[in-house]
Design a protein around this motif. Structure first.
Motif, PDB file in Angstrom:
ATOM      1  N   ARG A   8       0.871  -1.183   0.000  1.00  0.00           N
ATOM      2  CA  ARG A   8       0.000   0.000   0.000  1.00  0.00           C
ATOM      3  C   ARG A   8       0.907   1.233   0.000  1.00  0.00           C
ATOM      4  NH1 ARG A   8      -4.158   2.272   4.699  1.00  0.00           N
ATOM      5  NH2 ARG A   8      -4.946   3.985   3.419  1.00  0.00           N
ATOM      6  N   HIS A   9       0.451   2.295  -0.647  1.00  0.00           N
ATOM      7  CA  HIS A   9       1.243   3.537  -0.679  1.00  0.00           C
ATOM      8  C   HIS A   9       1.589   4.013   0.736  1.00  0.00           C
ATOM      9  CE1 HIS A   9      -2.229   5.835   0.675  1.00  0.00           C
ATOM     10  NE2 HIS A   9      -2.947   5.063  -0.131  1.00  0.00           N
ATOM     11  N   LEU A  19      -8.822  12.248   5.851  1.00  0.00           N
ATOM     12  CA  LEU A  19      -9.906  12.493   4.887  1.00  0.00           C
ATOM     13  C   LEU A  19     -10.094  11.275   3.980  1.00  0.00           C
ATOM     14  CD1 LEU A  19      -8.927  16.097   3.641  1.00  0.00           C
ATOM     15  CD2 LEU A  19     -10.311  15.468   5.638  1.00  0.00           C
ATOM     16  N   PHE A  20     -11.364  10.997   3.620  1.00  0.00           N
ATOM     17  CA  PHE A  20     -11.624   9.983   2.594  1.00  0.00           C
ATOM     18  C   PHE A  20     -10.980  10.459   1.291  1.00  0.00           C
ATOM     19  CE2 PHE A  20     -15.235   8.924   5.394  1.00  0.00           C
ATOM     20  CZ  PHE A  20     -15.154   7.538   5.386  1.00  0.00           C
ATOM     21  N   CYS A  21     -10.247   9.569   0.643  1.00  0.00           N
ATOM     22  CA  CYS A  21      -9.473   9.990  -0.528  1.00  0.00           C
ATOM     23  C   CYS A  21      -9.989   9.385  -1.840  1.00  0.00           C
ATOM     24  CB  CYS A  21      -8.018   9.612  -0.299  1.00  0.00           C
ATOM     25  SG  CYS A  21      -6.891  10.516  -1.333  1.00  0.00           S
ATOM     26  N   GLY A  22     -10.113   8.055  -1.884  1.00  0.00           N
ATOM     27  CA  GLY A  22     -10.641   7.408  -3.092  1.00  0.00           C
ATOM     28  C   GLY A  22      -9.819   7.726  -4.336  1.00  0.00           C
ATOM     29  N   ARG A  60       0.008   8.868  -5.370  1.00  0.00           N
ATOM     30  CA  ARG A  60       0.511   8.345  -4.086  1.00  0.00           C
ATOM     31  C   ARG A  60       1.040   6.921  -4.235  1.00  0.00           C
ATOM     32  NH1 ARG A  60      -5.141   8.688  -3.881  1.00  0.00           N
ATOM     33  NH2 ARG A  60      -6.356   7.078  -2.789  1.00  0.00           N
ATOM     34  N   GLU A  87      -7.566   3.093  -6.038  1.00  0.00           N
ATOM     35  CA  GLU A  87      -8.325   2.925  -4.795  1.00  0.00           C
ATOM     36  C   GLU A  87      -9.813   2.749  -5.120  1.00  0.00           C
ATOM     37  OE1 GLU A  87      -8.958   1.835  -2.090  1.00  0.00           O
ATOM     38  OE2 GLU A  87      -7.945   3.091  -0.616  1.00  0.00           O
ATOM     39  N   TYR A  90     -14.545   6.521  -3.638  1.00  0.00           N
ATOM     40  CA  TYR A  90     -15.289   6.797  -2.398  1.00  0.00           C
ATOM     41  C   TYR A  90     -16.440   7.783  -2.585  1.00  0.00           C
ATOM     42  CZ  TYR A  90     -13.766   4.303   1.790  1.00  0.00           C
ATOM     43  OH  TYR A  90     -13.598   3.354   2.760  1.00  0.00           O
ATOM     44  N   LYS A  98     -13.021  11.581   8.278  1.00  0.00           N
ATOM     45  CA  LYS A  98     -13.632  10.333   8.763  1.00  0.00           C
ATOM     46  C   LYS A  98     -14.189  10.489  10.181  1.00  0.00           C
ATOM     47  CE  LYS A  98     -10.727   7.746   5.601  1.00  0.00           C
ATOM     48  NZ  LYS A  98      -9.726   6.739   5.283  1.00  0.00           N
ATOM     49  N   ARG A 114     -17.117   2.232   5.016  1.00  0.00           N
ATOM     50  CA  ARG A 114     -15.697   1.879   4.844  1.00  0.00           C
ATOM     51  C   ARG A 114     -15.484   0.388   4.616  1.00  0.00           C
ATOM     52  NH1 ARG A 114     -11.997   3.193   9.491  1.00  0.00           N
ATOM     53  NH2 ARG A 114     -10.341   3.080   7.937  1.00  0.00           N
ATOM     54  N   ARG A 115     -16.243  -0.449   5.321  1.00  0.00           N
ATOM     55  CA  ARG A 115     -15.865  -1.861   5.333  1.00  0.00           C
ATOM     56  C   ARG A 115     -16.932  -2.852   4.890  1.00  0.00           C
ATOM     57  NH1 ARG A 115     -11.946   0.127   4.739  1.00  0.00           N
ATOM     58  NH2 ARG A 115     -10.106   0.299   6.050  1.00  0.00           N
ATOM     59  N   ASN A 185      -7.963  -0.354  -0.296  1.00  0.00           N
ATOM     60  CA  ASN A 185      -9.114  -1.160  -0.714  1.00  0.00           C
ATOM     61  C   ASN A 185      -8.902  -1.900  -2.034  1.00  0.00           C
ATOM     62  OD1 ASN A 185     -11.075  -0.650   1.500  1.00  0.00           O
ATOM     63  ND2 ASN A 185     -10.618   1.465   0.882  1.00  0.00           N
ATOM     64  N   VAL A 242      -5.397   2.135  11.355  1.00  0.00           N
ATOM     65  CA  VAL A 242      -6.250   2.256  10.150  1.00  0.00           C
ATOM     66  C   VAL A 242      -7.695   1.936  10.534  1.00  0.00           C
ATOM     67  CG1 VAL A 242      -6.744   1.306   7.845  1.00  0.00           C
ATOM     68  CG2 VAL A 242      -4.364   1.679   8.551  1.00  0.00           C
ATOM     69  N   GLN A 245      -9.594   4.787  12.317  1.00  0.00           N
ATOM     70  CA  GLN A 245      -9.677   6.116  11.697  1.00  0.00           C
ATOM     71  C   GLN A 245     -11.081   6.711  11.738  1.00  0.00           C
ATOM     72  OE1 GLN A 245      -8.161   5.522   7.772  1.00  0.00           O
ATOM     73  NE2 GLN A 245      -6.046   6.000   8.348  1.00  0.00           N
TER      74      GLN A 245
HETATM   75  O1  LIG Z   1      -9.358   6.338   0.161  1.00  0.00           O
HETATM   76  C1  LIG Z   1      -9.100   6.421   1.369  1.00  0.00           C
HETATM   77  O2  LIG Z   1      -9.641   7.249   2.135  1.00  0.00           O
HETATM   78  C2  LIG Z   1      -8.092   5.478   1.967  1.00  0.00           C
HETATM   79  O3  LIG Z   1      -7.093   5.239   1.066  1.00  0.00           O
HETATM   80  C3  LIG Z   1      -8.706   4.174   2.397  1.00  0.00           C
HETATM   81  O4  LIG Z   1      -9.659   4.485   3.298  1.00  0.00           O
HETATM   82  P1  LIG Z   1     -10.428   3.456   4.267  1.00  0.00           P
HETATM   83  O5  LIG Z   1      -9.381   2.763   5.103  1.00  0.00           O
HETATM   84  O6  LIG Z   1     -11.296   4.369   5.069  1.00  0.00           O
HETATM   85  O7  LIG Z   1     -11.199   2.522   3.396  1.00  0.00           O
END
Ligand SMILES: O=C(O)[C@H](O)COP(=O)(O)O
Length: 252
Positions: A8-9, A19-22, A60, A87, A90, A98, A114-115, A185, A242, A245
């Motif tokens: 992972r980066h 912050l949610f990045c996606g 990234r 990714e 999102y 978050k 998230r999950r 993800n 993680v 978060q």
């Molecule tokens: O896109 C993101 O915010 C993260 O890279 C992964 O986020 P997550 O752990 O909340 O799924």
């Protein structure tokens, strides 16, 4: 037996701000670059090498791939960038904090976004400048493929798995040593596919940044073992971080 390394980066600017990045194209922090370089040094020290690297079209992950390869004196190997390894998209959560989302909507809801395996986050609205169709990077791809405006993990598996099966796996089977630099993800999606992991199990998996994950696979591609390379206590703590978060801010 085959060996496959996935990373992972390193910490991104938006990981740091929680912050949610996606699909937002955010760069690494200084720490993110340094952690990625440290991962490269560790891989080299442990005797790993690579013939080809696959990464996403997001900087990234690309910068992580090159930081690792630079430390290994492997800048010359092919680095293939493909949106299939991006990714998870999102949706409208991109750019949102978050913790603030957990305070506003509750931890359960944010955890579900998230999950959960098949619940999509709210979609990016039509006309939003962040939609893939408004990004130059996706212009060619959009001519033949419909790109997402949000994704659940199931959607991410549906784009990552065929890419792995049709593009990456044949290279591994030719005997090439492969590094994949991707995202929390898209890596979970790969794991789900490679291990044929049940949905109940993948929802509990969290991926630490800049930590090499080593797969040993049999000749018929069954998983022999999977492990993270590095200080196991520190990795455990990074996985917990993680996971946490999206905890509410204290007192809420
Ligand atoms: O896109 C993101 O915010 C993260 O890279 C992964 O986020 P997550 O752990 O909340 O799924």
């Amino acid at each position: 037996m085959y060996t496959l390394v996935i990373i992972r980066h390193g910490q991104s600017q938006w990981n740091k701000k929680n912050l949610f990045c996606g699909w937002t194209d955010v760069d690494l922090t200084e720490k993110g670059f340094e952690d990625a370089r440290a991962a490269g040094r560790l891989l080299k020290k442990e005797g790993y090498t690579f013939d080809i690297c696959y990464t996403s079209v997001l900087k990234r992950a690309i910068h992580t791939a090159y930081a690792v390869l630079d430390e290994m004196d492997l800048n010359w190997i092919p680095v293939i960038k493909d949106y299939h390894l991006n990714e998870r998209h999102y949706g409208a959560l991109q750019g949102k904090n978050k913790t603030e989302m957990a305070d506003k909507y509750g931890e359960e809801q944010v955890l579900q976004w998230r999950r959960s395996y098949d619940v999509r986050p709210p979609v990016l609205p039509d006309g939003d400048e962040r939609l893939p169709e408004n990004q130059p990077v996706y212009k060619e791809i959009m001519k033949t493929v419909k790109l997402p405006h949000t994704e659940c993990l199931k959607d991410t598996v549906a784009r990552v798995a065929p890419y792995f099966e049709q593009v990456i796996k044949p290279e591994i089977q030719k005997g090439k040593k492969v590094l994949i630099a991707a995202h929390g993800n898209s890596i979970r999606a790969l794991m789900k596919y490679i291990e044929d992991m049940p949905e109940e199990e993948i929802v509990g998996i969290n991926i630490p940044t800049a930590t090499p994950m080593i797969y040993h696979l049999s000749d018929d591609f069954r998983v022999i073992d999977r492990s993270f390379l590095g200080d196991q206590e520190a990795i455990k703590a990074a996985i917990e971080a993680v996971k946490n978060q999206s905890a509410k801010s204290s007192g809420k």
